[in-house]
Design a protein around this motif. Structure first.
Motif, PDB file in Angstrom:
ATOM      1  N   PRO A 353     -32.558   1.972 -25.208  1.00 46.34           N
ATOM      2  CA  PRO A 353     -31.522   1.930 -26.787  1.00 46.34           C
ATOM      3  C   PRO A 353     -31.648   1.245 -27.352  1.00 46.34           C
ATOM      4  CG  PRO A 353     -30.894   1.133 -24.142  1.00 46.34           C
ATOM      5  CD  PRO A 353     -32.046   1.108 -23.755  1.00 46.34           C
ATOM      6  N   PRO A 354     -30.777   1.470 -28.157  1.00 41.57           N
ATOM      7  CA  PRO A 354     -30.154   0.530 -29.526  1.00 41.57           C
ATOM      8  C   PRO A 354     -29.515  -0.842 -28.805  1.00 41.57           C
ATOM      9  CG  PRO A 354     -29.180   2.984 -30.168  1.00 41.57           C
ATOM     10  CD  PRO A 354     -30.136   2.659 -28.952  1.00 41.57           C
ATOM     11  N   GLU A 355     -28.923  -0.036 -28.463  1.00 39.44           N
ATOM     12  CA  GLU A 355     -28.135  -1.515 -27.501  1.00 39.44           C
ATOM     13  C   GLU A 355     -28.123  -1.440 -26.739  1.00 39.44           C
ATOM     14  OE1 GLU A 355     -27.160  -2.316 -31.447  1.00 39.44           O
ATOM     15  OE2 GLU A 355     -26.518  -3.977 -30.102  1.00 39.44           O
ATOM     16  N   GLY A 356     -27.626  -2.854 -25.493  1.00 42.38           N
ATOM     17  CA  GLY A 356     -28.150  -2.670 -24.385  1.00 42.38           C
ATOM     18  C   GLY A 356     -29.379  -2.703 -23.862  1.00 42.38           C
ATOM     19  N   SER A 376     -37.132  19.216  -9.486  1.00 47.92           N
ATOM     20  CA  SER A 376     -36.678  19.726 -10.876  1.00 47.92           C
ATOM     21  C   SER A 376     -36.424  17.913 -12.006  1.00 47.92           C
ATOM     22  CB  SER A 376     -35.270  20.129 -10.807  1.00 47.92           C
ATOM     23  OG  SER A 376     -35.667  21.405 -10.340  1.00 47.92           O
ATOM     24  N   ALA A 377     -36.862  18.495 -12.748  1.00 40.92           N
ATOM     25  CA  ALA A 377     -36.839  17.659 -13.553  1.00 40.92           C
ATOM     26  C   ALA A 377     -35.384  16.868 -13.843  1.00 40.92           C
ATOM     27  CB  ALA A 377     -37.439  18.014 -15.340  1.00 40.92           C
ATOM     28  N   VAL A 378     -35.354  15.525 -14.124  1.00 40.76           N
ATOM     29  CA  VAL A 378     -34.009  14.852 -14.396  1.00 40.76           C
ATOM     30  C   VAL A 378     -33.583  14.512 -15.870  1.00 40.76           C
ATOM     31  CG1 VAL A 378     -32.225  12.856 -13.579  1.00 40.76           C
ATOM     32  CG2 VAL A 378     -34.015  13.843 -12.212  1.00 40.76           C
ATOM     33  N   SER A 379     -32.395  14.872 -16.216  1.00 43.02           N
ATOM     34  CA  SER A 379     -31.664  14.792 -17.644  1.00 43.02           C
ATOM     35  C   SER A 379     -31.104  13.270 -17.802  1.00 43.02           C
ATOM     36  CB  SER A 379     -31.296  15.816 -18.320  1.00 43.02           C
ATOM     37  OG  SER A 379     -29.978  15.876 -17.839  1.00 43.02           O
ATOM     38  N   HIS A 380     -31.380  13.064 -18.980  1.00 46.11           N
ATOM     39  CA  HIS A 380     -31.126  11.569 -20.269  1.00 46.11           C
ATOM     40  C   HIS A 380     -29.944  11.683 -20.739  1.00 46.11           C
ATOM     41  CE1 HIS A 380     -32.246   9.299 -16.117  1.00 46.11           C
ATOM     42  NE2 HIS A 380     -33.329  10.154 -15.967  1.00 46.11           N
ATOM     43  N   ARG A 381     -29.257  11.515 -21.117  1.00 52.70           N
ATOM     44  CA  ARG A 381     -28.095  11.526 -22.713  1.00 52.70           C
ATOM     45  C   ARG A 381     -29.152  10.610 -23.443  1.00 52.70           C
ATOM     46  NH1 ARG A 381     -25.040  14.285 -24.416  1.00 52.70           N
ATOM     47  NH2 ARG A 381     -25.220  13.139 -26.387  1.00 52.70           N
ATOM     48  N   VAL A 382     -29.723  10.114 -24.280  1.00 53.09           N
ATOM     49  CA  VAL A 382     -30.280   9.598 -25.889  1.00 53.09           C
ATOM     50  C   VAL A 382     -29.655   9.346 -26.756  1.00 53.09           C
ATOM     51  CG1 VAL A 382     -32.315   9.082 -26.970  1.00 53.09           C
ATOM     52  CG2 VAL A 382     -32.878   9.736 -24.733  1.00 53.09           C
ATOM     53  N   GLU A 383     -29.097   7.882 -27.226  1.00 53.40           N
ATOM     54  CA  GLU A 383     -28.534   7.309 -28.213  1.00 53.40           C
ATOM     55  C   GLU A 383     -29.485   7.535 -29.534  1.00 53.40           C
ATOM     56  OE1 GLU A 383     -26.650   4.010 -25.718  1.00 53.40           O
ATOM     57  OE2 GLU A 383     -26.604   3.572 -27.283  1.00 53.40           O
ATOM     58  N   PRO A 384     -29.371   7.977 -30.681  1.00 46.83           N
ATOM     59  CA  PRO A 384     -29.430   7.686 -31.628  1.00 46.83           C
ATOM     60  C   PRO A 384     -30.173   5.565 -32.363  1.00 46.83           C
ATOM     61  CG  PRO A 384     -27.886   8.741 -31.883  1.00 46.83           C
ATOM     62  CD  PRO A 384     -27.604   8.306 -30.970  1.00 46.83           C
ATOM     63  N   GLY A 385     -31.729   6.030 -32.016  1.00 44.68           N
ATOM     64  CA  GLY A 385     -32.162   5.466 -32.621  1.00 44.68           C
ATOM     65  C   GLY A 385     -33.561   5.138 -31.479  1.00 44.68           C
ATOM     66  N   SER A 386     -32.703   5.490 -30.200  1.00 42.78           N
ATOM     67  CA  SER A 386     -33.652   4.784 -29.197  1.00 42.78           C
ATOM     68  C   SER A 386     -34.938   4.871 -28.976  1.00 42.78           C
ATOM     69  CB  SER A 386     -33.769   5.912 -27.088  1.00 42.78           C
ATOM     70  OG  SER A 386     -31.650   5.398 -27.460  1.00 42.78           O
ATOM     71  N   ARG A 387     -35.677   4.287 -27.962  1.00 42.54           N
ATOM     72  CA  ARG A 387     -37.098   3.850 -28.192  1.00 42.54           C
ATOM     73  C   ARG A 387     -37.630   5.006 -27.122  1.00 42.54           C
ATOM     74  NH1 ARG A 387     -38.930  -2.129 -29.130  1.00 42.54           N
ATOM     75  NH2 ARG A 387     -36.814  -1.496 -28.682  1.00 42.54           N
ATOM     76  N   ALA A 415     -38.567  -4.921 -25.179  1.00 47.72           N
ATOM     77  CA  ALA A 415     -36.951  -5.321 -25.959  1.00 47.72           C
ATOM     78  C   ALA A 415     -37.093  -6.665 -27.056  1.00 47.72           C
ATOM     79  CB  ALA A 415     -36.226  -5.508 -24.962  1.00 47.72           C
ATOM     80  N   THR A 416     -37.940  -6.570 -26.922  1.00 43.57           N
ATOM     81  CA  THR A 416     -37.258  -7.620 -28.311  1.00 43.57           C
ATOM     82  C   THR A 416     -38.491  -7.691 -29.150  1.00 43.57           C
ATOM     83  OG1 THR A 416     -39.184  -8.825 -27.143  1.00 43.57           O
ATOM     84  CG2 THR A 416     -37.421  -9.312 -26.780  1.00 43.57           C
ATOM     85  N   GLY A 417     -39.575  -6.743 -28.985  1.00 42.89           N
ATOM     86  CA  GLY A 417     -40.580  -5.983 -29.950  1.00 42.89           C
ATOM     87  C   GLY A 417     -40.237  -5.436 -31.219  1.00 42.89           C
ATOM     88  N   PRO A 418     -40.606  -4.944 -31.827  1.00 38.48           N
ATOM     89  CA  PRO A 418     -40.476  -4.506 -33.472  1.00 38.48           C
ATOM     90  C   PRO A 418     -39.925  -2.624 -32.554  1.00 38.48           C
ATOM     91  CG  PRO A 418     -42.688  -5.051 -33.375  1.00 38.48           C
ATOM     92  CD  PRO A 418     -42.652  -4.955 -31.690  1.00 38.48           C
ATOM     93  N   HIS A 419     -39.346  -2.336 -34.177  1.00 38.74           N
ATOM     94  CA  HIS A 419     -38.802  -0.801 -33.424  1.00 38.74           C
ATOM     95  C   HIS A 419     -39.531   0.405 -33.715  1.00 38.74           C
ATOM     96  CE1 HIS A 419     -34.022  -1.709 -33.306  1.00 38.74           C
ATOM     97  NE2 HIS A 419     -35.267  -2.655 -32.687  1.00 38.74           N
TER      98      HIS A 419
END
Length: 456
Positions: A353-356, A376-387, A415-419
Protein backbone atom coordinates in the motif's frame (compact mmCIF):
# COMPACT_ATOMS: atom_id res chain seq x y z
CA UNK A 1 29.77 -4.80 -51.68
CA UNK A 2 26.70 -2.74 -50.84
CA UNK A 3 23.88 -5.18 -50.14
CA UNK A 4 21.32 -2.40 -50.50
CA UNK A 5 22.22 -1.65 -54.13
CA UNK A 6 19.41 -2.60 -56.57
CA UNK A 7 22.06 -4.00 -58.97
CA UNK A 8 22.68 -6.91 -56.61
CA UNK A 9 19.07 -8.10 -56.80
CA UNK A 10 18.45 -11.29 -58.73
CA UNK A 11 14.83 -10.16 -59.22
CA UNK A 12 12.12 -8.18 -57.44
CA UNK A 13 11.32 -8.96 -53.80
CA UNK A 14 10.29 -12.59 -53.30
CA UNK A 15 7.75 -11.60 -50.64
CA UNK A 16 6.60 -8.47 -48.80
CA UNK A 17 4.45 -8.80 -45.67
CA UNK A 18 3.12 -6.40 -43.03
CA UNK A 19 3.26 -6.88 -39.24
CA UNK A 20 0.88 -4.93 -37.02
CA UNK A 21 -0.78 -7.48 -34.70
CA UNK A 22 0.21 -10.59 -32.74
CA UNK A 23 -1.29 -12.95 -35.34
CA UNK A 24 0.90 -11.25 -37.99
CA UNK A 25 3.98 -12.42 -36.03
CA UNK A 26 2.77 -16.03 -36.33
CA UNK A 27 2.18 -15.48 -40.07
CA UNK A 28 5.63 -13.89 -40.48
CA UNK A 29 7.23 -16.94 -38.91
CA UNK A 30 5.45 -19.30 -41.33
CA UNK A 31 6.32 -17.14 -44.32
CA UNK A 32 9.98 -16.93 -43.33
CA UNK A 33 10.20 -20.72 -43.25
CA UNK A 34 8.48 -20.98 -46.64
CA UNK A 35 10.88 -18.51 -48.27
CA UNK A 36 13.92 -20.14 -46.63
CA UNK A 37 12.76 -23.55 -47.87
CA UNK A 38 12.20 -22.22 -51.38
CA UNK A 39 15.75 -20.81 -51.66
CA UNK A 40 17.32 -24.09 -50.49
CA UNK A 41 18.29 -23.36 -46.86
CA UNK A 42 18.47 -26.49 -44.72
CA UNK A 43 15.97 -27.10 -41.91
CA UNK A 44 18.32 -25.75 -39.23
CA UNK A 45 18.74 -22.40 -41.01
CA UNK A 46 15.01 -22.27 -41.79
CA UNK A 47 14.26 -22.48 -38.06
CA UNK A 48 16.98 -19.92 -37.23
CA UNK A 49 15.54 -17.35 -39.65
CA UNK A 50 11.96 -17.98 -38.46
CA UNK A 51 13.00 -17.70 -34.80
CA UNK A 52 14.96 -14.47 -35.43
CA UNK A 53 12.05 -12.78 -37.23
CA UNK A 54 9.58 -14.00 -34.59
CA UNK A 55 11.77 -12.52 -31.83
CA UNK A 56 12.09 -9.13 -33.58
CA UNK A 57 8.43 -9.12 -34.62
CA UNK A 58 7.31 -9.58 -31.01
CA UNK A 59 9.82 -7.01 -29.73
CA UNK A 60 8.89 -4.34 -32.30
CA UNK A 61 5.13 -5.09 -32.40
CA UNK A 62 3.05 -1.91 -32.51
CA UNK A 63 -0.39 -1.06 -33.97
CA UNK A 64 1.44 0.97 -36.61
CA UNK A 65 2.48 -1.42 -39.40
CA UNK A 66 6.02 -2.63 -40.01
CA UNK A 67 6.96 -4.25 -43.33
CA UNK A 68 9.24 -7.27 -43.83
CA UNK A 69 10.75 -7.79 -47.29
CA UNK A 70 12.48 -10.98 -48.46
CA UNK A 71 15.04 -10.43 -51.25
CA UNK A 72 17.32 -12.87 -53.07
CA UNK A 73 20.59 -11.09 -53.95
CA UNK A 74 22.96 -12.24 -56.70
CA UNK A 75 26.26 -10.81 -55.44
CA UNK A 76 26.90 -11.98 -52.83
CA UNK A 77 24.50 -14.93 -53.08
CA UNK A 78 22.28 -14.37 -50.04
CA UNK A 79 18.70 -14.26 -48.80
CA UNK A 80 18.07 -10.95 -47.03
CA UNK A 81 15.08 -10.26 -44.78
CA UNK A 82 14.59 -6.53 -44.13
CA UNK A 83 12.32 -5.06 -41.43
CA UNK A 84 11.33 -1.42 -42.03
CA UNK A 85 9.30 1.02 -39.93
CA UNK A 86 8.86 4.81 -39.83
CA UNK A 87 7.86 5.60 -36.26
CA UNK A 88 10.07 5.94 -33.19
CA UNK A 89 10.14 2.31 -32.02
CA UNK A 90 13.59 0.91 -31.14
CA UNK A 91 14.56 -2.78 -30.86
CA UNK A 92 15.69 -3.94 -27.42
CA UNK A 93 19.33 -4.82 -26.91
CA UNK A 94 18.32 -8.31 -25.72
CA UNK A 95 16.42 -9.07 -28.95
CA UNK A 96 19.20 -7.75 -31.19
CA UNK A 97 21.80 -9.74 -29.26
CA UNK A 98 19.75 -12.96 -29.50
CA UNK A 99 19.16 -12.55 -33.23
CA UNK A 100 22.81 -11.68 -33.90
CA UNK A 101 23.97 -14.80 -32.06
CA UNK A 102 21.65 -16.89 -34.26
CA UNK A 103 22.47 -15.06 -37.52
CA UNK A 104 25.70 -13.04 -37.21
CA UNK A 105 25.15 -11.07 -40.45
CA UNK A 106 22.45 -8.93 -38.84
CA UNK A 107 22.61 -5.14 -38.86
CA UNK A 108 20.38 -2.42 -37.37
CA UNK A 109 20.19 1.05 -38.92
CA UNK A 110 18.05 3.61 -37.01
CA UNK A 111 16.34 6.47 -38.83
CA UNK A 112 18.79 9.36 -39.45
CA UNK A 113 18.16 12.61 -37.61
CA UNK A 114 20.58 15.20 -39.09
CA UNK A 115 21.38 18.24 -37.01
CA UNK A 116 18.82 20.99 -37.49
CA UNK A 117 16.05 18.66 -38.71
CA UNK A 118 13.27 17.32 -36.54
CA UNK A 119 12.05 13.73 -36.56
CA UNK A 120 9.08 14.57 -38.82
CA UNK A 121 11.39 15.88 -41.53
CA UNK A 122 13.33 12.61 -41.69
CA UNK A 123 10.54 10.13 -40.97
CA UNK A 124 10.33 9.02 -44.60
CA UNK A 125 13.69 7.29 -44.46
CA UNK A 126 12.68 5.17 -41.46
CA UNK A 127 14.59 2.55 -39.46
CA UNK A 128 15.54 -0.92 -40.66
CA UNK A 129 17.08 -4.22 -39.64
CA UNK A 130 18.75 -6.43 -42.27
CA UNK A 131 19.14 -10.18 -41.62
CA UNK A 132 21.43 -11.92 -44.13
CA UNK A 133 21.49 -15.70 -44.74
CA UNK A 134 24.15 -17.03 -47.16
CA UNK A 135 22.67 -19.30 -49.82
CA UNK A 136 24.07 -22.76 -50.68
CA UNK A 137 25.94 -23.11 -53.96
CA UNK A 138 23.07 -25.16 -55.36
CA UNK A 139 20.36 -22.65 -54.42
CA UNK A 140 17.47 -22.75 -56.94
CA UNK A 141 16.06 -19.74 -58.77
CA UNK A 142 12.94 -18.68 -56.88
CA UNK A 143 9.93 -16.61 -57.88
CA UNK A 144 6.86 -15.35 -56.05
CA UNK A 145 4.62 -18.10 -57.40
CA UNK A 146 6.80 -20.80 -55.80
CA UNK A 147 6.70 -19.05 -52.42
CA UNK A 148 2.93 -18.54 -52.67
CA UNK A 149 2.53 -22.25 -53.44
CA UNK A 150 4.52 -23.24 -50.34
CA UNK A 151 2.55 -20.83 -48.16
CA UNK A 152 -0.76 -22.13 -49.46
CA UNK A 153 0.18 -25.79 -49.02
CA UNK A 154 0.16 -25.81 -45.20
CA UNK A 155 -1.48 -22.75 -43.59
CA UNK A 156 -2.27 -23.36 -39.89
CA UNK A 157 -5.97 -23.05 -39.13
CA UNK A 158 -5.69 -21.60 -35.65
CA UNK A 159 -3.37 -20.21 -32.97
CA UNK A 160 -3.14 -23.73 -31.54
CA UNK A 161 -1.69 -24.93 -34.88
CA UNK A 162 0.83 -22.09 -34.73
CA UNK A 163 1.74 -23.12 -31.17
CA UNK A 164 2.17 -26.74 -32.28
CA UNK A 165 4.42 -25.60 -35.17
CA UNK A 166 6.60 -23.64 -32.73
CA UNK A 167 6.65 -26.67 -30.42
CA UNK A 168 7.93 -28.90 -33.22
CA UNK A 169 10.71 -26.44 -34.02
CA UNK A 170 11.61 -26.16 -30.33
CA UNK A 171 11.74 -29.94 -30.00
CA UNK A 172 13.93 -30.26 -33.10
CA UNK A 173 16.31 -27.55 -31.82
CA UNK A 174 16.63 -29.13 -28.40
CA UNK A 175 17.12 -32.60 -29.85
CA UNK A 176 19.99 -31.26 -31.94
CA UNK A 177 21.43 -29.58 -28.83
CA UNK A 178 21.17 -32.85 -26.91
CA UNK A 179 22.92 -34.71 -29.73
CA UNK A 180 25.73 -32.16 -29.57
CA UNK A 181 25.89 -32.59 -25.79
CA UNK A 182 26.11 -36.39 -26.16
CA UNK A 183 28.92 -35.95 -28.66
CA UNK A 184 30.70 -33.65 -26.21
CA UNK A 185 30.39 -36.26 -23.45
CA UNK A 186 31.79 -38.95 -25.78
CA UNK A 187 34.76 -36.76 -26.66
CA UNK A 188 35.40 -36.00 -23.00
CA UNK A 189 35.53 -39.73 -22.23
CA UNK A 190 38.06 -40.24 -25.01
CA UNK A 191 40.13 -37.31 -23.72
CA UNK A 192 40.10 -38.81 -20.21
CA UNK A 193 41.57 -42.07 -21.58
CA UNK A 194 44.28 -40.31 -23.56
CA UNK A 195 47.78 -40.74 -22.13
CA UNK A 196 51.21 -39.30 -22.83
CA UNK A 197 51.77 -41.73 -25.72
CA UNK A 198 48.85 -40.26 -27.78
CA UNK A 199 49.30 -36.52 -27.24
CA UNK A 200 48.87 -35.81 -30.94
CA UNK A 201 45.44 -37.44 -30.86
CA UNK A 202 44.63 -35.46 -27.70
CA UNK A 203 45.38 -32.15 -29.49
CA UNK A 204 43.17 -33.10 -32.44
CA UNK A 205 40.26 -34.08 -30.19
CA UNK A 206 40.62 -30.82 -28.25
CA UNK A 207 39.85 -28.89 -31.45
CA UNK A 208 36.73 -31.03 -31.97
CA UNK A 209 35.77 -30.49 -28.33
CA UNK A 210 35.79 -26.69 -28.74
CA UNK A 211 33.70 -26.89 -31.90
CA UNK A 212 31.05 -29.06 -30.22
CA UNK A 213 30.89 -26.74 -27.19
CA UNK A 214 30.33 -23.75 -29.48
CA UNK A 215 27.59 -25.52 -31.45
CA UNK A 216 25.84 -26.68 -28.27
CA UNK A 217 25.78 -23.08 -27.02
CA UNK A 218 24.30 -21.91 -30.33
CA UNK A 219 21.52 -24.52 -30.20
CA UNK A 220 20.73 -23.68 -26.57
CA UNK A 221 20.39 -20.00 -27.53
CA UNK A 222 18.01 -21.02 -30.33
CA UNK A 223 15.91 -23.08 -27.87
CA UNK A 224 15.67 -20.11 -25.47
CA UNK A 225 14.69 -17.77 -28.31
CA UNK A 226 11.91 -20.14 -29.39
CA UNK A 227 10.78 -20.55 -25.77
CA UNK A 228 10.27 -16.79 -25.45
CA UNK A 229 7.78 -16.92 -28.33
CA UNK A 230 5.43 -18.88 -26.00
CA UNK A 231 5.16 -15.81 -23.70
CA UNK A 232 2.96 -12.72 -24.31
CA UNK A 233 4.23 -10.36 -27.00
CA UNK A 234 3.17 -7.25 -25.03
CA UNK A 235 1.36 -6.17 -21.86
CA UNK A 236 -2.13 -4.68 -22.28
CA UNK A 237 -3.04 -1.06 -21.54
CA UNK A 238 -5.60 -0.62 -18.74
CA UNK A 239 -6.89 2.66 -17.22
CA UNK A 240 -5.04 3.46 -14.02
CA UNK A 241 -2.81 0.36 -14.16
CA UNK A 242 0.94 0.44 -14.84
CA UNK A 243 2.52 -2.95 -15.61
CA UNK A 244 6.10 -4.17 -16.00
CA UNK A 245 7.61 -7.64 -16.26
CA UNK A 246 11.04 -9.28 -16.36
CA UNK A 247 11.63 -12.79 -17.69
CA UNK A 248 15.17 -13.97 -16.86
CA UNK A 249 16.21 -17.43 -18.12
CA UNK A 250 18.51 -19.61 -16.04
CA UNK A 251 22.24 -19.82 -16.79
CA UNK A 252 23.27 -21.42 -20.09
CA UNK A 253 24.08 -24.79 -18.47
CA UNK A 254 20.52 -25.37 -17.25
CA UNK A 255 17.57 -26.92 -19.11
CA UNK A 256 14.81 -24.62 -20.32
CA UNK A 257 11.94 -24.28 -17.85
CA UNK A 258 8.20 -23.75 -17.53
CA UNK A 259 7.79 -20.30 -15.90
CA UNK A 260 5.07 -18.16 -17.51
CA UNK A 261 2.95 -15.05 -17.01
CA UNK A 262 -0.21 -13.57 -18.52
CA UNK A 263 -2.14 -10.29 -18.53
CA UNK A 264 -5.47 -10.08 -20.32
CA UNK A 265 -8.71 -8.08 -20.21
CA UNK A 266 -11.78 -10.11 -19.20
CA UNK A 267 -15.49 -9.20 -18.82
CA UNK A 268 -14.88 -8.72 -15.08
CA UNK A 269 -11.61 -6.77 -15.14
CA UNK A 270 -7.89 -7.11 -15.79
CA UNK A 271 -6.50 -10.59 -15.07
CA UNK A 272 -2.86 -10.98 -14.02
CA UNK A 273 -1.26 -14.41 -13.61
CA UNK A 274 2.13 -15.99 -12.88
CA UNK A 275 2.77 -19.75 -12.94
CA UNK A 276 5.51 -22.38 -12.89
CA UNK A 277 5.28 -25.87 -14.40
CA UNK A 278 7.21 -28.37 -12.27
CA UNK A 279 10.49 -29.49 -13.86
CA UNK A 280 13.09 -28.18 -16.30
CA UNK A 281 12.90 -29.79 -19.72
CA UNK A 282 11.55 -29.38 -23.22
CA UNK A 283 8.31 -31.06 -22.09
CA UNK A 284 7.90 -28.55 -19.23
CA UNK A 285 8.17 -25.70 -21.75
CA UNK A 286 5.57 -27.35 -24.00
CA UNK A 287 3.12 -27.84 -21.07
CA UNK A 288 3.72 -24.20 -20.13
CA UNK A 289 2.79 -22.99 -23.62
CA UNK A 290 -0.42 -25.03 -23.64
CA UNK A 291 -1.47 -23.81 -20.18
CA UNK A 292 -0.82 -20.17 -20.97
CA UNK A 293 -2.92 -20.29 -24.16
CA UNK A 294 -5.71 -22.22 -22.39
CA UNK A 295 -5.73 -19.70 -19.50
CA UNK A 296 -6.12 -16.83 -21.95
CA UNK A 297 -8.95 -18.60 -23.80
CA UNK A 298 -10.86 -19.46 -20.60
CA UNK A 299 -10.31 -15.96 -19.12
CA UNK A 300 -11.93 -14.07 -22.00
CA UNK A 301 -15.04 -16.29 -21.54
CA UNK A 302 -15.61 -14.57 -18.18
CA UNK A 303 -15.00 -17.44 -15.72
CA UNK A 304 -14.21 -16.35 -12.11
CA UNK A 305 -10.60 -16.94 -10.93
CA UNK A 306 -11.18 -20.18 -8.99
CA UNK A 307 -13.18 -21.62 -11.92
CA UNK A 308 -10.25 -20.83 -14.23
CA UNK A 309 -8.00 -22.90 -11.96
CA UNK A 310 -10.45 -25.81 -11.96
CA UNK A 311 -10.77 -25.74 -15.77
CA UNK A 312 -6.98 -25.81 -16.12
CA UNK A 313 -6.69 -28.62 -13.55
CA UNK A 314 -9.22 -30.67 -15.55
CA UNK A 315 -7.35 -29.91 -18.78
CA UNK A 316 -4.04 -31.11 -17.29
CA UNK A 317 -5.65 -34.31 -16.03
CA UNK A 318 -6.93 -35.08 -19.53
CA UNK A 319 -3.93 -34.11 -21.65
CA UNK A 320 -0.88 -33.92 -19.33
CA UNK A 321 -1.39 -36.59 -16.64
CA UNK A 322 1.42 -36.76 -14.11
CA UNK A 323 2.38 -33.09 -14.52
CA UNK A 324 1.75 -30.39 -11.91
CA UNK A 325 1.98 -26.62 -11.94
CA UNK A 326 1.55 -23.73 -9.53
CA UNK A 327 -0.46 -20.72 -10.68
CA UNK A 328 -1.50 -17.48 -8.96
CA UNK A 329 -4.32 -15.40 -10.49
CA UNK A 330 -5.17 -11.81 -9.48
CA UNK A 331 -8.30 -10.20 -10.96
CA UNK A 332 -8.31 -6.38 -10.78
CA UNK A 333 -11.87 -5.03 -10.80
CA UNK A 334 -12.70 -2.02 -13.03
CA UNK A 335 -11.86 1.10 -11.03
CA UNK A 336 -8.82 -0.63 -9.45
CA UNK A 337 -10.15 -0.46 -5.88
CA UNK A 338 -10.55 -4.23 -5.30
CA UNK A 339 -8.66 -7.36 -6.32
CA UNK A 340 -9.57 -11.06 -6.15
CA UNK A 341 -6.81 -13.61 -5.49
CA UNK A 342 -6.98 -17.32 -6.39
CA UNK A 343 -3.72 -19.18 -5.80
CA UNK A 344 -3.01 -22.81 -6.75
CA UNK A 345 0.09 -23.60 -4.67
CA UNK A 346 2.18 -20.66 -5.93
CA UNK A 347 4.24 -18.14 -3.94
CA UNK A 348 1.87 -15.49 -2.48
CA UNK A 349 1.60 -12.09 -4.21
CA UNK A 350 2.94 -9.10 -2.28
CA UNK A 351 0.64 -6.08 -1.81
CA UNK A 352 2.43 -2.80 -1.04
CA UNK A 353 0.00 0.00 0.00
CA UNK A 354 1.12 3.64 -0.40
CA UNK A 355 1.11 3.97 3.39
CA UNK A 356 1.77 1.20 5.90
CA UNK A 357 3.54 -2.14 5.80
CA UNK A 358 3.57 -4.53 2.85
CA UNK A 359 1.81 -7.88 3.27
CA UNK A 360 1.76 -11.20 1.47
CA UNK A 361 -1.72 -12.38 0.44
CA UNK A 362 -1.25 -15.96 1.64
CA UNK A 363 -4.62 -17.63 0.89
CA UNK A 364 -4.10 -20.53 -1.54
CA UNK A 365 -5.38 -23.87 -2.80
CA UNK A 366 -3.73 -27.06 -4.11
CA UNK A 367 -1.41 -27.38 -7.11
CA UNK A 368 -2.97 -27.89 -10.54
CA UNK A 369 -2.77 -31.39 -11.97
CA UNK A 370 -3.76 -33.40 -8.89
CA UNK A 371 -7.55 -33.21 -9.30
CA UNK A 372 -8.48 -31.40 -6.06
CA UNK A 373 -11.13 -28.63 -5.86
CA UNK A 374 -10.00 -25.02 -5.66
CA UNK A 375 -11.38 -22.61 -3.00
CA UNK A 376 -13.16 -19.44 -4.11
CA UNK A 377 -11.05 -16.34 -4.68
CA UNK A 378 -10.49 -13.98 -1.73
CA UNK A 379 -11.11 -10.27 -2.29
CA UNK A 380 -9.02 -7.39 -0.92
CA UNK A 381 -9.63 -3.63 -1.02
CA UNK A 382 -6.80 -1.69 -2.65
CA UNK A 383 -5.82 1.88 -1.87
CA UNK A 384 -4.96 4.17 -4.81
CA UNK A 385 -1.23 4.02 -5.52
CA UNK A 386 -0.80 0.48 -4.19
CA UNK A 387 1.74 -1.81 -5.85
CA UNK A 388 1.37 -5.53 -6.50
CA UNK A 389 4.32 -7.89 -6.96
CA UNK A 390 4.12 -11.47 -8.31
CA UNK A 391 7.19 -13.69 -8.82
CA UNK A 392 8.34 -17.23 -9.52
CA UNK A 393 10.48 -19.10 -7.00
CA UNK A 394 13.74 -18.71 -8.94
CA UNK A 395 14.00 -15.15 -7.59
CA UNK A 396 14.10 -16.15 -3.90
CA UNK A 397 14.89 -19.88 -3.63
CA UNK A 398 18.54 -20.83 -3.10
CA UNK A 399 20.11 -24.07 -1.90
CA UNK A 400 21.57 -22.67 1.32
CA UNK A 401 18.93 -20.20 2.57
CA UNK A 402 15.49 -20.28 4.19
CA UNK A 403 12.64 -19.46 1.77
CA UNK A 404 10.63 -17.45 4.32
CA UNK A 405 13.68 -15.37 5.24
CA UNK A 406 14.29 -14.65 1.56
CA UNK A 407 10.65 -13.61 1.13
CA UNK A 408 11.01 -11.15 4.00
CA UNK A 409 14.15 -9.71 2.35
CA UNK A 410 12.19 -9.35 -0.88
CA UNK A 411 9.34 -7.60 0.94
CA UNK A 412 11.75 -5.12 2.55
CA UNK A 413 13.53 -4.41 -0.74
CA UNK A 414 10.24 -3.85 -2.57
CA UNK A 415 8.88 -1.59 0.19
CA UNK A 416 11.89 0.74 -0.08
CA UNK A 417 12.19 0.40 -3.85
CA UNK A 418 10.95 2.65 -6.64
CA UNK A 419 7.21 3.14 -7.08
CA UNK A 420 7.40 2.84 -10.89
CA UNK A 421 6.96 -0.84 -11.87
CA UNK A 422 9.76 -0.80 -14.48
CA UNK A 423 12.29 0.63 -12.04
CA UNK A 424 11.11 -1.76 -9.30
CA UNK A 425 11.62 -4.79 -11.57
CA UNK A 426 15.11 -3.56 -12.41
CA UNK A 427 16.06 -3.09 -8.74
CA UNK A 428 14.80 -6.52 -7.68
CA UNK A 429 16.49 -8.31 -10.58
CA UNK A 430 19.81 -6.63 -9.76
CA UNK A 431 19.48 -7.47 -6.05
CA UNK A 432 18.24 -11.06 -6.24
CA UNK A 433 18.80 -12.48 -9.74
CA UNK A 434 22.59 -12.86 -9.95
CA UNK A 435 23.45 -15.89 -12.17
CA UNK A 436 20.16 -17.67 -11.39
CA UNK A 437 19.94 -21.48 -11.29
CA UNK A 438 16.26 -21.32 -12.26
CA UNK A 439 14.10 -19.24 -14.58
CA UNK A 440 12.75 -16.05 -13.00
CA UNK A 441 9.65 -13.93 -13.58
CA UNK A 442 9.10 -10.59 -11.82
CA UNK A 443 5.67 -9.08 -12.53
CA UNK A 444 4.88 -5.67 -10.99
CA UNK A 445 1.77 -3.49 -11.15
CA UNK A 446 0.83 -0.08 -9.75
CA UNK A 447 -2.91 0.54 -9.28
CA UNK A 448 -4.38 4.02 -9.37
CA UNK A 449 -8.03 5.05 -9.18
CA UNK A 450 -9.80 4.69 -12.49
CA UNK A 451 -13.37 5.24 -13.58
CA UNK A 452 -14.87 1.82 -14.42
CA UNK A 453 -15.47 1.23 -18.12
CA UNK A 454 -19.22 0.58 -18.66
CA UNK A 455 -18.31 -1.78 -21.49
CA UNK A 456 -16.33 -4.14 -19.24
Amino acid sequence: MNLHSPRTRAQGPVLVTAVGAEQDVFALRRRAKAVAQAVGLDNRDQVRLAAALSELGRDLLRPAPMTVTFDVLREPSVLMATLRWRDGRVPSGESLASVTRLLPQTSYRPAPHPAGLDAAATAGSGSRIDIVCPLPASAPVVDRQQVASLLGADVPASAIDDLQAQTRDLMAALEEARAQRDELERLNEELTETNAGVMAMYAELTVEHKDVVQRYGEEHELALTLQRTFLPAALPDSPGVELAVRYLPATATAEIGGDFYEAVHTPHGLLLAVGDVAGHSLKAAVVMGQLRHALRAYAVQGHPPHALLEHLDHLMGLHQPGWTTSLCIVLVEPGNTRIHVANAGHLPPLLLPPEGSPRFLREHGPLLGIGLPQPSAVSHRVEPGSRLLMITDGLVETRDSDLYARLELLSAAAATGPHEPEALCTKLSEAFAVEPDDDIIIFAARLRSATPDPGQ
